[in-house]
Design an enzyme around this catalytic site. Structure first.
Site, PDB file in Angstrom:
ATOM      1  N   VAL A   1       0.862  -1.195   0.000  1.00 36.54           N
ATOM      2  CA  VAL A   1       0.000   0.000   0.000  1.00 36.54           C
ATOM      3  C   VAL A   1       0.895   1.241   0.000  1.00 36.54           C
ATOM      4  O   VAL A   1       1.807   1.358   0.824  1.00 36.54           O
ATOM      5  CB  VAL A   1      -0.918   0.051   1.240  1.00 36.54           C
ATOM      6  CG1 VAL A   1      -1.823   1.283   1.189  1.00 36.54           C
ATOM      7  CG2 VAL A   1      -1.751  -1.210   1.366  1.00 36.54           C
TER       8      VAL A   1
ATOM      9  N   GLY B   1       6.781   2.146 -15.347  1.00 31.31           N
ATOM     10  CA  GLY B   1       6.718   1.004 -14.425  1.00 31.31           C
ATOM     11  C   GLY B   1       5.722   1.208 -13.296  1.00 31.31           C
ATOM     12  O   GLY B   1       5.758   0.499 -12.303  1.00 31.31           O
TER      13      GLY B   1
ATOM     14  N   ASP C   1      -7.241  -1.660  -7.877  1.00 36.72           N
ATOM     15  CA  ASP C   1      -5.990  -1.620  -7.118  1.00 36.72           C
ATOM     16  C   ASP C   1      -6.171  -0.768  -5.849  1.00 36.72           C
ATOM     17  O   ASP C   1      -5.803  -1.191  -4.744  1.00 36.72           O
ATOM     18  CB  ASP C   1      -4.872  -1.045  -8.010  1.00 36.72           C
ATOM     19  CG  ASP C   1      -3.544  -0.984  -7.290  1.00 36.72           C
ATOM     20  OD1 ASP C   1      -2.928  -2.040  -7.078  1.00 36.72           O
ATOM     21  OD2 ASP C   1      -3.116   0.136  -6.924  1.00 36.72           O
TER      22      ASP C   1
ATOM     23  N   LYS D   1      -6.095  -2.020  -1.825  1.00 39.19           N
ATOM     24  CA  LYS D   1      -5.249  -1.355  -0.824  1.00 39.19           C
ATOM     25  C   LYS D   1      -6.103  -0.842   0.334  1.00 39.19           C
ATOM     26  O   LYS D   1      -5.704  -0.941   1.498  1.00 39.19           O
ATOM     27  CB  LYS D   1      -4.474  -0.210  -1.477  1.00 39.19           C
ATOM     28  CG  LYS D   1      -3.394  -0.707  -2.442  1.00 39.19           C
ATOM     29  CD  LYS D   1      -2.878   0.414  -3.324  1.00 39.19           C
ATOM     30  CE  LYS D   1      -1.688  -0.012  -4.166  1.00 39.19           C
ATOM     31  NZ  LYS D   1      -1.380   0.969  -5.235  1.00 39.19           N
TER      32      LYS D   1
ATOM     33  N   GLY E   1       6.618   2.837  -8.500  1.00 36.62           N
ATOM     34  CA  GLY E   1       7.928   3.028  -9.124  1.00 36.62           C
ATOM     35  C   GLY E   1       8.964   2.120  -8.488  1.00 36.62           C
ATOM     36  O   GLY E   1       8.816   1.678  -7.347  1.00 36.62           O
TER      37      GLY E   1
HETATM   38  P1  NDP Z   1       6.602  -6.863 -13.198  1.00 33.04           P
HETATM   39  O1  NDP Z   1       5.634  -7.447 -14.161  1.00 33.04           O
HETATM   40  O2  NDP Z   1       7.495  -5.756 -13.639  1.00 33.04           O
HETATM   41  O3  NDP Z   1       7.549  -8.020 -12.617  1.00 33.04           O
HETATM   42  C1  NDP Z   1       7.120  -9.301 -12.282  1.00 33.04           C
HETATM   43  C2  NDP Z   1       8.223 -10.287 -12.681  1.00 33.04           C
HETATM   44  O4  NDP Z   1       7.887 -11.586 -12.192  1.00 33.04           O
HETATM   45  C3  NDP Z   1       8.361 -10.409 -14.206  1.00 33.04           C
HETATM   46  O5  NDP Z   1       9.709 -10.540 -14.580  1.00 33.04           O
HETATM   47  C4  NDP Z   1       7.570 -11.676 -14.491  1.00 33.04           C
HETATM   48  O6  NDP Z   1       7.986 -12.320 -15.690  1.00 33.04           O
HETATM   49  C5  NDP Z   1       7.907 -12.516 -13.280  1.00 33.04           C
HETATM   50  N1  NDP Z   1       6.903 -13.530 -13.037  1.00 33.04           N
HETATM   51  C6  NDP Z   1       5.565 -13.360 -13.007  1.00 33.04           C
HETATM   52  N2  NDP Z   1       4.954 -14.526 -12.739  1.00 33.04           N
HETATM   53  C7  NDP Z   1       5.942 -15.448 -12.592  1.00 33.04           C
HETATM   54  C8  NDP Z   1       5.951 -16.832 -12.325  1.00 33.04           C
HETATM   55  N3  NDP Z   1       4.820 -17.513 -12.155  1.00 33.04           N
HETATM   56  N4  NDP Z   1       7.128 -17.466 -12.230  1.00 33.04           N
HETATM   57  C9  NDP Z   1       8.286 -16.781 -12.408  1.00 33.04           C
HETATM   58  N5  NDP Z   1       8.349 -15.467 -12.677  1.00 33.04           N
HETATM   59  C10 NDP Z   1       7.182 -14.801 -12.765  1.00 33.04           C
HETATM   60  O7  NDP Z   1       5.766  -6.429 -11.924  1.00 33.04           O
HETATM   61  P2  NDP Z   1       6.150  -5.310 -10.848  1.00 33.04           P
HETATM   62  O8  NDP Z   1       7.538  -5.477 -10.410  1.00 33.04           O
HETATM   63  O9  NDP Z   1       5.693  -3.982 -11.324  1.00 33.04           O
HETATM   64  O10 NDP Z   1       5.141  -5.692  -9.665  1.00 33.04           O
HETATM   65  C11 NDP Z   1       5.341  -6.828  -8.857  1.00 33.04           C
HETATM   66  C12 NDP Z   1       4.323  -6.799  -7.722  1.00 33.04           C
HETATM   67  O11 NDP Z   1       4.526  -5.615  -6.938  1.00 33.04           O
HETATM   68  C13 NDP Z   1       2.862  -6.700  -8.202  1.00 33.04           C
HETATM   69  O12 NDP Z   1       2.062  -7.373  -7.275  1.00 33.04           O
HETATM   70  C14 NDP Z   1       2.560  -5.215  -8.172  1.00 33.04           C
HETATM   71  O13 NDP Z   1       1.204  -4.951  -7.999  1.00 33.04           O
HETATM   72  C15 NDP Z   1       3.342  -4.816  -6.935  1.00 33.04           C
HETATM   73  N6  NDP Z   1       3.736  -3.408  -6.870  1.00 33.04           N
HETATM   74  C16 NDP Z   1       4.267  -2.792  -7.961  1.00 33.04           C
HETATM   75  C17 NDP Z   1       4.682  -1.488  -7.878  1.00 33.04           C
HETATM   76  C18 NDP Z   1       5.253  -0.763  -9.038  1.00 33.04           C
HETATM   77  O14 NDP Z   1       5.470   0.455  -8.919  1.00 33.04           O
HETATM   78  N7  NDP Z   1       5.502  -1.414 -10.161  1.00 33.04           N
HETATM   79  C19 NDP Z   1       4.564  -0.736  -6.610  1.00 33.04           C
HETATM   80  C20 NDP Z   1       4.025  -1.495  -5.504  1.00 33.04           C
HETATM   81  C21 NDP Z   1       3.631  -2.786  -5.648  1.00 33.04           C
HETATM   82  P3  NDP Z   1       7.081 -12.074 -17.029  1.00 33.04           P
HETATM   83  O15 NDP Z   1       7.055 -10.598 -17.242  1.00 33.04           O
HETATM   84  O16 NDP Z   1       7.785 -12.811 -18.118  1.00 33.04           O
HETATM   85  O17 NDP Z   1       5.744 -12.638 -16.705  1.00 33.04           O
HETATM   86  N1  HSE Z   2      -0.041   0.145 -10.067  1.00 32.68           N
HETATM   87  C1  HSE Z   2       0.167   0.602  -8.745  1.00 32.68           C
HETATM   88  C2  HSE Z   2      -0.027   2.098  -8.700  1.00 32.68           C
HETATM   89  C3  HSE Z   2       1.532   0.232  -8.256  1.00 32.68           C
HETATM   90  O1  HSE Z   2      -0.010   2.729  -9.768  1.00 32.68           O
HETATM   91  O2  HSE Z   2      -0.224   2.639  -7.614  1.00 32.68           O
HETATM   92  C4  HSE Z   2       1.765   0.556  -6.799  1.00 32.68           C
HETATM   93  O3  HSE Z   2       0.983  -0.258  -5.975  1.00 32.68           O
END
Ligand code: NDP
Ligand code: HSE
Length: 409
Positions: free
Chosen positions: A126, A181, A195, A199, A296
């Site tokens: 969150v 991102g 989303d 949260k 981010g």
């Molecule tokens: P991304 O899609 O950038 O990264 C996820 C990674 O995990 C990718 O490389 C993906 O590969 C891999 N992956 C997914 N499923 C599998 C699996 N079953 N086995 C192995 N590898 C896997 O996501 P984010 O980093 O942006 O987000 C990750 C989590 O954090 C999410 O729950 C998101 O909601 C949360 N979050 C994100 C924020 C942000 O700013 N981005 C902020 C706060 C929370 P592939 O792409 O090939 O599927």
């Molecule tokens: N997609 C989410 C946002 C990532 O834009 O707030 C952070 O949880």
């Protein structure tokens, strides 16, 4: 030395590894021991230096007893849930940024971690980099929280800010948020409000200690908003925001996620771009606000690493409060009265104006092309929907273009 594994090497996972390496000295000092990444688990291939840590086999991590802390940053419910449960059952603490997982299974995973005397931590789930789970878990633990209101999604706040300040086009702004991102893999989770809703469910569950099902929170996103809504918000002296709000009155918990026009210097009106803010009201503390980057790579990584440090410092001690799996009913926020703006498509402007004249206190009537906008003051949801329905039925063309609540004077 503490050896850790990182599941998912995307935006968040790569941020965690890079920040751990870049700030190794400080982080190790705070954890009172070196923290080293032993495995990165992902479906994809990566070049040096990640290739040396990379595994595609989750069993490498599950059966490695030296790994006591696991970061989950894959996203989605499955297989993240199965992996996290397995790690916790084997005595490995888990730190996750995955709010979908926490909102759905947080109560169960917290209980499992408590039973194993380890930790399931989710600061990044969150508000991105904003510390909010820790304050709810510790500093505010003594208080009875009566309100949680927040801008909880960075992507939508970025889009609305660009639409408001730079006349930005919705789809182009969304594309930019994806490139940075910020957005979810399926960005409808951001723009349809799910989303923010998940949260809010996490925050309310922590505040009341019971399971709030996010599916029961009335949720409307920003996908229907256009430059017209921005212009009307401006004319009404406010700013458009996607707001997640819960009012807690003893056992009564009202919650909703909806676009809101914030007027009159409301503190959340000044939260722009990818920033999030969370306003909390408690019986003892009064009002507190938390502010920072809501999404981010590095802001989120910083919250995950704070959890990793806590997990490493408390390898055999459970430090989280937990919320029970007992469900707590959510009451529709629409039962509370507020002013509301509606935009309705019309094929008979004269007729719709006649109908509007029969509705008490309707203000701010604007005709623009084939649509009409009106403010229906101080209405609960049922009354508002009845009015919208009768307008749409007499002179309307069947389109309710957008609905927006109005808050503040
Ligand atoms: P991304 O899609 O950038 O990264 C996820 C990674 O995990 C990718 O490389 C993906 O590969 C891999 N992956 C997914 N499923 C599998 C699996 N079953 N086995 C192995 N590898 C896997 O996501 P984010 O980093 O942006 O987000 C990750 C989590 O954090 C999410 O729950 C998101 O909601 C949360 N979050 C994100 C924020 C942000 O700013 N981005 C902020 C706060 C929370 P592939 O792409 O090939 O599927
Ligand atoms: N997609 C989410 C946002 C990532 O834009 O707030 C952070 O949880």
């Amino acid at each position: 030395m503490a050896e850790i594994a990182v599941l998912g090497y995307g935006t968040v996972g790569s941020g965690v590894v890079e920040a751990l390496w870049a700030n190794q000295y400080n982080i190790d000092r705070k954890a009172s021991q070196p923290i080293r990444v032993k495995y990165v688990f992902d479906v994809r291939e990566f070049g040096a230096p990640i290739d040396k840590l990379l595994t595609h086999n989750i069993d490498d991590i599950i059966y490695d007893n030296d790994v006591r802390v696991v970061v989950e940053a894959m996203g989605g419910v499955e297989p993240a849930y199965a992996y996290v449960k397995e790690m916790l059952s084997r005595g490995k603490s888990v730190c996750t940024s995955n709010k979908e997982l926490v909102a759905k299974h947080g109560a169960e995973l917290l209980t499992l971690a408590r039973d194993m005397n380890i930790n399931f931590l989710f600061e990044a789930s969150v508000g991105g980099g904003i510390p909010i789970i820790r304050p709810l878990n510790s500093s505010l633990a003594a208080d009875e929280i009566t309100e949680i209101s927040g801008i909880l999604n960075g992507t939508t706040n970025y889009i609305l800010t660009k639409m408001t300040k730079e006349n930005g086009d919705f789809n182009e702004c969304l594309q930019a948020a994806r490139q940075m991102g910020y957005a979810e893999r399926d960005p409808s989770a951001d723009i349809e409000g799910f989303d923010s809703c998940r949260k809010l469910a996490i925050l309310v569950s922590l505040a009341i200690g019971k399971q709030v099902d996010f599916e029961n929170i009335g949720t409307e996103g920003i996908s229907r908003l256009t430059q017209r809504d921005v212009a009307y918000a401006n004319e009404l002296g406010g700013t458009l925001k996607l707001l997640a709000t819960a009012k807690i009155d003893g056992p009564g918990v009202y919650a909703r996620v909806s676009p809101v026009i914030l007027r009159g210097g409301h503190p959340l009106a000044f939260v722009n771009d990818v920033y999030n803010a969370i306003y909390i009201k408690g019986k003892i503390i009064g009002e507190v606000m938390f502010y920072g980057r809501g999404a981010g790579k590095f802001p989120t990584a910083s919250a995950v690493i704070a959890d990793v440090v806590d997990a490493v410092k408390n390898l055999n001690r459970n430090i989280m409060h937990f919320w029970s799996t007992e469900k707590h009913e959510i009451l529709p926020y629409g039962a509370l009265k507020t002013d509301r703006l509606v935009r309705i498509g019309t094929n008979d402007a004269g007729k719709i104006c006649q109908t509007l004249n029969t509705v008490d206190n309707v203000t701010f009537i604007k005709l623009f092309g084939d649509e009409i906008a009106a403010v229906i003051p101080d209405a609960a949801n049922d009354a508002y929907e009845r009015i919208v329905h009768s307008l749409a039925a007499t002179g309307g063309d069947g389109r309710v273009i957008s609905r927006t609540a109005i808050e503040g004077e």
